[in-house]
Every structure is written in structure tokens, then in C-alpha cells.
Design an enzyme around this catalytic site. Structure first.
Site, PDB file in Angstrom:
ATOM      1  N   HIS B 249       0.870  -1.176   0.000  1.00  0.00           N
ATOM      2  CA  HIS B 249       0.000   0.000   0.000  1.00  0.00           C
ATOM      3  C   HIS B 249       0.902   1.220   0.000  1.00  0.00           C
ATOM      4  O   HIS B 249       1.867   1.282   0.763  1.00  0.00           O
ATOM      5  CB  HIS B 249      -0.887  -0.018   1.250  1.00  0.00           C
ATOM      6  CG  HIS B 249      -2.038   0.939   1.190  1.00  0.00           C
ATOM      7  ND1 HIS B 249      -1.852   2.296   1.270  1.00  0.00           N
ATOM      8  CD2 HIS B 249      -3.368   0.744   1.055  1.00  0.00           C
ATOM      9  CE1 HIS B 249      -3.046   2.889   1.190  1.00  0.00           C
ATOM     10  NE2 HIS B 249      -3.968   1.958   1.061  1.00  0.00           N
ATOM     11  N   ARG B 269      -6.465  10.479  -0.308  1.00  0.00           N
ATOM     12  CA  ARG B 269      -6.265  10.930  -1.680  1.00  0.00           C
ATOM     13  C   ARG B 269      -7.588  11.030  -2.436  1.00  0.00           C
ATOM     14  O   ARG B 269      -7.804  11.963  -3.187  1.00  0.00           O
ATOM     15  CB  ARG B 269      -5.291   9.987  -2.402  1.00  0.00           C
ATOM     16  CG  ARG B 269      -3.837  10.235  -1.988  1.00  0.00           C
ATOM     17  CD  ARG B 269      -2.907   9.151  -2.529  1.00  0.00           C
ATOM     18  NE  ARG B 269      -3.051   7.905  -1.769  1.00  0.00           N
ATOM     19  CZ  ARG B 269      -3.102   6.690  -2.310  1.00  0.00           C
ATOM     20  NH1 ARG B 269      -2.996   6.542  -3.610  1.00  0.00           N
ATOM     21  NH2 ARG B 269      -3.244   5.629  -1.545  1.00  0.00           N
TER      22      ARG B 269
END
Lengths: 253, 635
Positions: B249, B269
Site C-alpha cells: 500500500h 487521496r
């Protein structure tokens, strides 16, 4: 950077035990659980401790640090002076299994006594419509990670084993409030909160809210409103008379 | 021999995360007496760590979304290595699985018109992730847990016994699957609390044990993620597919050291957060790979407009699939443009008002505040890649979750194929539900068909399993399991991590051989009651086996694709896209064999335009493509 911390950890099992002293290295930014893990890896490989996520999300590593109910993974070592003795003990309200691990089955038994969500029978999956403002109240309670620190700290059962039978603790009274405030739940949960789960035992000292690692306002937003709802039904003269005549029925009108 | 506690069930489910619980609900609903076995307490499984959401093309926020678009995104994210049938079933069934959660009591965030809200996420063309702030995994696990309680309440009303048809065995670890000839007969394990042994007689076993992250040093995974299911299945004769594909990740915490690896949700994000380097530059614009050109914005201005006007602007490159973002961060740090603690900056404070951050990302706020003393509403976070997910897993029949061994099923992270070489964020929670349900149904059908010829666990097997489990107590003066575990994690991190090379992979395999030998002599102190040293000694064998699968497959696959990047073989190779690597047990080690990927059904293939397929396929495959109708490929 690191220093040696003085720990005093409860070691023992259901038959008894006592506090043992250890000196363990601590590095910058570490939490109590890190130090317990280092102790386990270097000195006491059989030290029993429950943990999973180490990020405050699963609610497994509940214990009492200097007498205060905490998640060990969210308790930073820099809260303590370097020469302070840090005492770590298992949760007090539940029976000890070994060392820092307790038998929390009381909580699972109470969970099973709360009737589940009861949606309207004719509402198809995909057709649920709820407004954000209406789900937010219950959403706050669903932040609960079931660390059971609230139940551990609640004075109704903390030192009163005899109350456990009739009292489900803040966690499950809050669960009842959550369902009662669910916009689509069809059961009336006020009576059961009072009569089966012991809402009346709560005298709103707010200890549960204080120890909640998720900062849920258990008392203000769940328990007090639930008490008010119960009072509305129970002591409102109109409801009192009306309830004499209505059929025994759990359905919300 | 000693008395062993014994239970008999139709189906046992090993693992109590999203996949295991959904499988158990299905098996029980189809009339099977079902046991759920969890390594931890009920409701603590790793699913709680999922933050961003659950991907399902419900089209609540953008009505253009549908299962075909979701399917396409999933295949692209996996670089066309996915089992297309799994990707198809997943995209088609995810909305029903999400809606079903509402009937169990889940409370997702809402749209203005009262439907389930959906958010943007990396690799998803439209806002697709149903969510509850940034704690969606907790909502999922609690909802399924409460559904199980509700089924037990039903049983209690009917039979007076809440556990008559569905029972949870918490803090119980399975160490061996037992066999009756070629087929599964049950499982053997121990209670954490007492260390006492338990035998389950059951014709069907569903593996839903999650992942393998604890083999790596920097990981977002918890202690339970030791590849138990992967190893149990292999030892029972099943195969694993795609084990070289491990997802790092892009955004894990990097500071302080004790929290290194803890997940920072992609929602940061998705909701507007940007990645910058030490020069203050949004570097992701330099890392849009050829296959995704045309789908991502070229300028910051366009990327910023996309949040409010997605129709007329391309998405920001911060929302590329995870493998791309993780590699980009790795390159920036290597080039000397990292943050003070060896990551990059992730900033949402300059992008959203404080109140909005607190509302959308409450648990991120607390995580940083309490663990790193960083206020994400005022300062950027420091983040870097962390081992998060294994795309590989037990090779299964897409429709039923059946493994190669009769009676064995797998679902969720423990199974393989669905995500190809890289999983999109949000596709895990939906995978758990879709294939958890299918494995539960598959197991129920299998048990229904075997009739009265039930397999039995033999005394001889129980003796062997007990001896294996007790071995660490017999060895005296052997090594401490914690030492071996630390060495394993360090070598996997250094040698089989995000960027791989032939010589390093060979070094890793040599190290694994050494660890394998040393692990035979591991010894533990104390007694069997709640003894973490003993538990680790047993888990260590699984971690070593699974690590060998990863390293061997990674050495063989000479290309870079998704969660497998070879410094010495950069770029995708269409020839390799046609090859799955299949791991099986071979003596004390692991054998890896090549197996051809099955060809995608023409109607699914027609969802992509020829130009896009040409980026992935060989000349020969392209020559075989049917002539396409030019209206396709509307993205």
C-alpha cells in the site's frame, strides 16, 4: 534516544498472582504495547496479552495502566516520566484468564440478549432510504470497537459481580440506543432497556464516556436520551393510561 | 493418548473476518450446521482495518456506473491477470451484497436523496465506494457479527439453543486439516486459552484466514496474518496461484518507528489529498505509465478541477492504482527527494477545511494525533509503502470457491485470482462478501451431495497432529521463535519487497532454507495455557512456507506487473500475462509450475477496445480477436 522503563506487570491466573517488576528498553514514539511486546520477546516469552491491530481499531489490547482503563496500543510511553514505575494490570471487571488476558464472555452473552435490527418486512434490499442527519446519531455509537473498557470501568459491575445478571453495561445499553435511534428499526426498545438490561442502574457518572478510546459520548448521546425516552413512556400520564388499554405489542406506532 | 475435545459439523469456516462470516451466514442459511473458528476474539478480525470503503457499482453518485465499468476497472487494476470470471461475478454481485448489509443493520453514509453515498478511489472510474467515514471495515465486521447473533437468536427461539446451528469458537487456532483419502475430513487445532486440543469432524472446510503480511517487517497487517490458510490448504494438497503478487500500500505511516507500516487510508487521496516530495512538487504527474495515459490528468489545474467536475476533466494521478503510487514513492525516496523520515508528504490540510477533514477522516485524525503527534488538519503526514495485501492465494473454482481438494473451499484474501497482479482499493471488502457467500453456498452444495458417506478423522491423524503441535515444547535449548520471526521479516522486507532482483531473490531463498532448518529446533518456555511464544513457533512454519511460495514465484516471473516489480526485468511482458504460477507442496519445500490463463469470454473482451488490449496482449492473441464494433470502449 532510548531509556529503560520500570514496569510492574500483573502475572498470574484465575488462582491468583501478583505484580512483577521488569526493566525494559523504550525507544522514541513507543506505546505501552510496544514495551510489553519487547518484554515478551526478550524476557518473558509466555507473557499473555491480547492484541491485534496495534492501531486503536480492533479493541483487543484493553488493560489498566496505572489504574486507568486504556488500550495499550494507544497509550504513549512519553506520557510517563522516565523514572516512573508503570503498573499494568488486567481489566478488573472481568475474570482473569492469565496475566493481562481476561475472560470477556460476559459481553458476548449480553450482546446476544439484545434483539437484532428489525427492518420493515416489506422493504426490499436496495430500497432503503435514510437521511444522513438521521443516521448520524446511531453512526456515532457504531464507532464502538468493543474494547469493553466502558463496561470494565462502570461502577455498577466493576466491583459488583452480583449486578452483572441484570445489567448489560454501557456498551450494550448504547447498542439498544443505537437500534432505537435507527431510522428503520421497528421494535420498541425502551421497555427492554429498562427492564431487561438495567438502564435504571446507570446514574450517569460518565466514567464510560471518559475511558472510551473512540471518544463516543456514551452517556450524553446514548444513555441519557434513552433514559428520557423511557421516562416519557413510563411516567407520562397519557401513556400510563393508554398503556392499560393497548394490546401487548412491541411494534412502534 | 490424551482426551481430545471433539465436535461434529457440516461446515467449518476457518477465519472470522468478512469472508468467513459471510460464508458462515450462507452455509447456515442453507441448512448446514456451521462452526466459525477465529484465531482472535469474535469481531476483531483484520477486516476492521479496512478504512476507505466497499466497491459496488450501484450508480448512486454517478448513474453512468454499472457492473461492466467496474469489471473493466478491476481488470485494468490487475493488469489483465485476473481470473476474468471472478472479476465478472464480483462486479455483478457486489451491489446486492452491499444492499443486503443494510438489511442486517449497516448504516452507510448517505447521499442527499437518502441512498448509500459513494466515494472516489484509486483506479475506479466513478465514485463507487460505499463507506462510513473512514471506518468502513469496522461497520462491515460489526454488521456481519450482529447478523450472526441474529441467526443465533432465531435458533434459540426455535430450539432453545442459540448455538444449535451456528457456533463461534473464539481464540482457537487450526494447525492441520485432516484427510480421509483424497477428501477433507475436518480440522485439528488448539484453544489459545488452555492450549488443549480440539478436533472438528466436518466434510467441508472453508479457508477464510486472510493474508500473509506478518512475514514482512513493514506491514499494515496484524499478528494473525501469518498465512495459516495458505499453508493449511497446501499441506492438504491444494494449490496457490499468483503468490508473487504482493500489494504494498503506498501510504503507511513511517514515523515514529513503532507505528511504521500502519495504514493511512487511500480515502485521504480520494477526498483530495496530494502527495508531494521534499521539493514541494506533486511528483505523481511524472509517474503515469503508458497503459494509463489518457485516463489521468496532465496538469495540476486539471487534476484539481476533476474533484468538482469529473465529466470534463481527467482524474489526478494520485489516484492511480496502488502499485503505481507505491513504486513512485519508492523512486522519489531513492532519488533523495523524500521526507525527513524516509517517506513522502501526504497533505490534506491545504486541500480541505478542518471541519470537513474531521468529518470524512476522523480515525486518521486520531491515529496521527495520538500516535505521531501530527495534526493532519494543519500539517502534512509522512507516508511510505507498507506490505498490505496478497493478491495470490488458494486456487479456486470462481463460482463455488472450491479448491483442488474435495471438501476444501476458500474465500477472501486467502483465495487467489480475483485481483490479478494488483487489487484496487475497495475491491477487497466486496470480494469478501461476494465470494464468502459463494464459498458458503459451494460448501453447502458439496455437503448436500455426499449423503451419508461422511469422512472421519482417524485417531492416527490426531496423534500426528498433536505431536507436531507439541514439538516446540520438546526441543530443549533451541532458538527463540521471536528471533527467527524477526530475521524472516527482515529478509522478506529487504530481499522480496517492493522492488526485486534475481540475486536478492536467490539470497532470500537461501535464507529461507536456513530458517526452515532452524525452525525445527525452536523451543518455547512455559506451559500450554495462553502462551504466545508457542503460538508464534507454530505460526512460524506457515510464514516460512508462504514466504517460500512468494520468493520462488517472484524469481520465476521475469517481468514487472502489478504487485511484482523486477528491477532486472522492467516492464510487462505479454507472454508472461498468459502464465499463472501455481505453488504446491513438494517434500519439505515448494514447487512452482506454470499454467495457462484461461481466455476471456468474447462478450467481456468486447468491453475493451483493441488499442487498450494491445498494451497487454501478444501479437498472436490480438490476431485471434474478433473484429470489433467501433462503438465499444466508451471510456
Amino acid at each position: 534516544m532510548g531509556h529503560n522503563a520500570k514496569l510492574r506487570v500483573w502475572r498470574g491466573d484465575a488462582s491468583g498472582g501478583d505484580l512483577k517488576d521488569y526493566t525494559v528498553e523504550v525507544n522514541e514514539g513507543e506505546v505501552v504495547l510496544d514495551v510489553i511486546h519487547r518484554l515478551q520477546a526478550t524476557q518473558t516469552p509466555d507473557l499473555a496479552v491480547r492484541w491485534n491491530c496495534k492501531a486503536g481499531k480492533c479493541g483487543s489490547c484493553s488493560a489498566e495502566v496505572n489504574g486507568r482503563p486504556r488500550l495499550m496500543c494507544m497509550c504513549q510511553m512519553n506520557n510517563f516520566a522516565e523514572d516512573e514505575v508503570i503498573t499494568i494490570t488486567p481489566m478488573r471487571a472481568f475474570p482473569v484468564i492469565r496475566d493481562l488476558v481476561t475472560d470477556v464472555s460476559y459481553n458476548y452473552e449480553k450482546a446476544r440478549k439484545v434483539p437484532s435490527f428489525a427492518p420493515p418486512k416489506d422493504l426490499a434490499p436496495g430500497d432503503y432510504r435514510m437521511q444522513q442527519v438521521d443516521v448520524e446519531r446511531s453512526q456515532e455509537f457504531r464507532k464502538c470497537i468493543e474494547c469493553f473498557l466502558c463496561n470494565n470501568t462502570c461502577h455498577v459491575i466493576r466491583d459488583h459481580e452480583e449486578n452483572k445478571e441484570n445489567f448489560s453495561g454501557p456498551r450494550f445499553l448504547m447498542r439498544i440506543a443505537e437500534l432505537d435511534m435507527h431510522p428503520l428499526d421497528t421494535l420498541d426498545r425502551k421497555k427492554m432497556a429498562q427492564e431487561e438490561h438495567g438502564l435504571g442502574y446507570c446514574n450517569i457518572t460518565k466514567c464510560c464516556s471518559e475511558v472510551c478510546p473512540e471518544h463516543i459520548h456514551i452517556t450524553d448521546n446514548a444513555l441519557i436520551p434513552m433514559k428520557e425516552r423511557v421516562a416519557d413512556v413510563k411516567y407520562d400520564p397519557f401513556f400510563a393510561i393508554w398503556s392499560l388499554f393497548r394490546k401487548p405489542d412491541n411494534a412502534k406506532s | 493418548m490424551a482426551e481430545v475435545e471433539r465436535h461434529s459439523y457440516d461446515v467449518i469456516v476457518i477465519g472470522a473476518g468478512g469472508a468467513g462470516l459471510r460464508a458462515a451466514i450462507e452455509a447456515r442459511s442453507q441448512g448446514m450446521r456451521t462452526a466459525i473458528i477465529c484465531k482472535s476474539l469474535f469481531g476483531k478480525a483484520h477486516t476492521v482495518m479496512a478504512e476507505g470503503g466497499i466497491a459496488a457499482a450501484m450508480g448512486n453518485v454517478n448513474s453512468k456506473d454499472n457492473w461492466q465499468v467496474h469489471f473493466r476497472d478491476t481488470m485494468r487494476g490487475g493488469k489483465f491477470m485476473n481470473s476474468w470470471r471472478m472479476a465478472e461475478l464480483h462486479a455483478m454481485e457486489a451491489p446486492q451484497r452491499v444492499w443486503e448489509l443494510e438489511t442486517y443493520g449497516a448504516l452507510f453514509d448517505r447521499t442527499k436523496d437518502g441512498r448509500i453515498s459513494q466515494r472516489n478511489f484509486g483506479g475506479h472510474e466513478y465514485p463507487r465506494l460505499a463507506h462510513v467515514g473512514d471506518r468502513t471495515g469496522l461497520e462491515l465486521i460489526r454488521t456481519l457479527q450482529q447478523k450472526i447473533v441474529s441467526l443465533q437468536q432465531e435458533d434459540e427461539r426455535e430450539s432453545g439453543d442459540a448455538e444449535s446451528r451456528l457456533k463461534v469458537f473464539a481464540e482457537l487456532t487450526i494447525t492441520k486439516l485432516t484427510m480421509d483419502g483424497e477428501r477433507i475430513s475436518g480440522a485439528f487445532g488448539y484453544w489459545r486459552e488452555s492450549g488443549r486440543f480440539v478436533v472438528f469432524d466436518a466434510p467441508a472446510v472453508i479457508i477464510a484466514t486472510g493474508g500473509i503480511g506478518k512475514s514482512f517487517k513493514v506491514t499494515s497487517n496484524s499478528w494473525e496474518y501469518t498465512g495459516d490458510g495458505h499453508a493449511l490448504a497446501m499441506r492438504a494438497g491444494a494449490t496457490l496461484v499468483n503468490m508473487e503478487f504482493v500489494q504494498f500500500h503506498p501510504t503507511g505511516m513511517v514515523w515514529p518507528p513503532s507505528v511504521k507500516g500502519i495504514l493511512v487510508t487511500e480515502s485521504v487521496r480520494g477526498d483530495g489529498g496530494v502527495l508531494t516530495n521534499s521539493e514541494g512538487k506533486r511528483f505523481m504527474f511524472n509517474y503515469v505509465p503508458e497503459v494509463f495515459r489518457g485516463q489521468y490528468a496532465d496538469t495540476e489545474a486539471e487534476a484539481d478541477r476533476w474533484y468538482t467536475d469529473p465529466e470534463n476533466n481527467k482524474r489526478p494521478p494520485e489516484l492511480l492504482p496502488r502499485d503505481e503510487v507505491a513504486r513512485a514513492i519508492n523512486s522519489e525516496v531513492k532519488a533523495g527527494r523524500g521526507s525527513p523520515h524516509g517517506g513522502v508528504f501526504l497533505d490534506v490540510s491545504s486541500r480541505l477545511p478542518k471541519a470537513e477533514i474531521m468529518k470524512r477522516l476522523p480515525s486518521m485524525y486520531h491515529q496521527f494525533k495520538e500516535l505521531a503527534d501530527v495534526d493532519i488538519t494543519a500539517q502534512p503526514m509522512e507516508v511510505g509503502p507498507t506490505c498490505h495485501y496478497v493478491m495470490g492465494g488458494v486456487e479456486v473454482e470462481p463460482d463455488t470457491g472450491a479448491a483442488k481438494v474435495p471438501g476444501l473451499f476458500a474465500a477472501g484474501e486467502a483465495s487467489g485470482g480475483m485481483h490479478g497482479s494488483n487489487r484496487l482499493g475497495g475491491n477487497s471488502l466486496s470480494d469478501l462478501l461476494v465470494f464468502g457467500r459463494r464459498a458458503g453456498a459451494g460448501a453447502a452444495e458439496y455437503v448436500g451431495a455426499i449423503g451419508a458417506t461422511r469422512p472421519v478423522v482417524t485417531e492416527a491423524e490426531i496423534e500426528v497432529a498433536s505431536a507436531e503441535a507439541l514439538a516446540p515444547f520438546r526441543a530443549e535449548g533451541g532458538e527463540n521463535p521471536y528471533t527467527l520471526h524477526t530475521e524472516l521479516q527482515q529478509s522478506m522486507n529487504d530481499l522480496v519487497g517492493i522492488i526485486r532482483r534475481e540475486d536478492e531473490l536467490e539470497a532470500a531463498l537461501a535464507k529461507l532454507e536456513v530458517l526452515k532448518e532452524r525452525s525445527k529446533a525452536v523451543s518455547v518456555e512455559g506451559h500450554r495455557q495462553f502462551n504466545p511464544g508457542w503460538h508464534l513457533a507454530l505460526d512460524l512454519n506457515n510464514m516460512i512456507t508462504v514466504s517460500e511460495c512468494i520468493a520462488r514465484a517472484a524469481l520465476i516471473r521475469q517481468e514487472s506487473r502489478g504487485g511484482h516489480t523486477r528491477d532486472d526485468h522492467p516492464g510487462m511482458n505479454p507472454e508472461w500475462r498468459q502464465v499463472n504460477l501455481i505453488c504446491s507442496i513438494d517434500g519439505e519445500g515448494v514447487a512452482v509450475n506454470k499454467q495457462a490463463l484461461s481466455s476471456m469470454r468474447p462478450d467481456l473482451l468486447a468491453l475493451f477496445d483493441r488499442y487498450e488490449l494491445s498494451k497487454y496482449m501478444t501479437e498472436a492473441e490480438l490476431a485471434d480477436l474478433p473484429v470489433q464494433d467501433s462503438t465499444k470502449g466508451d471510456s
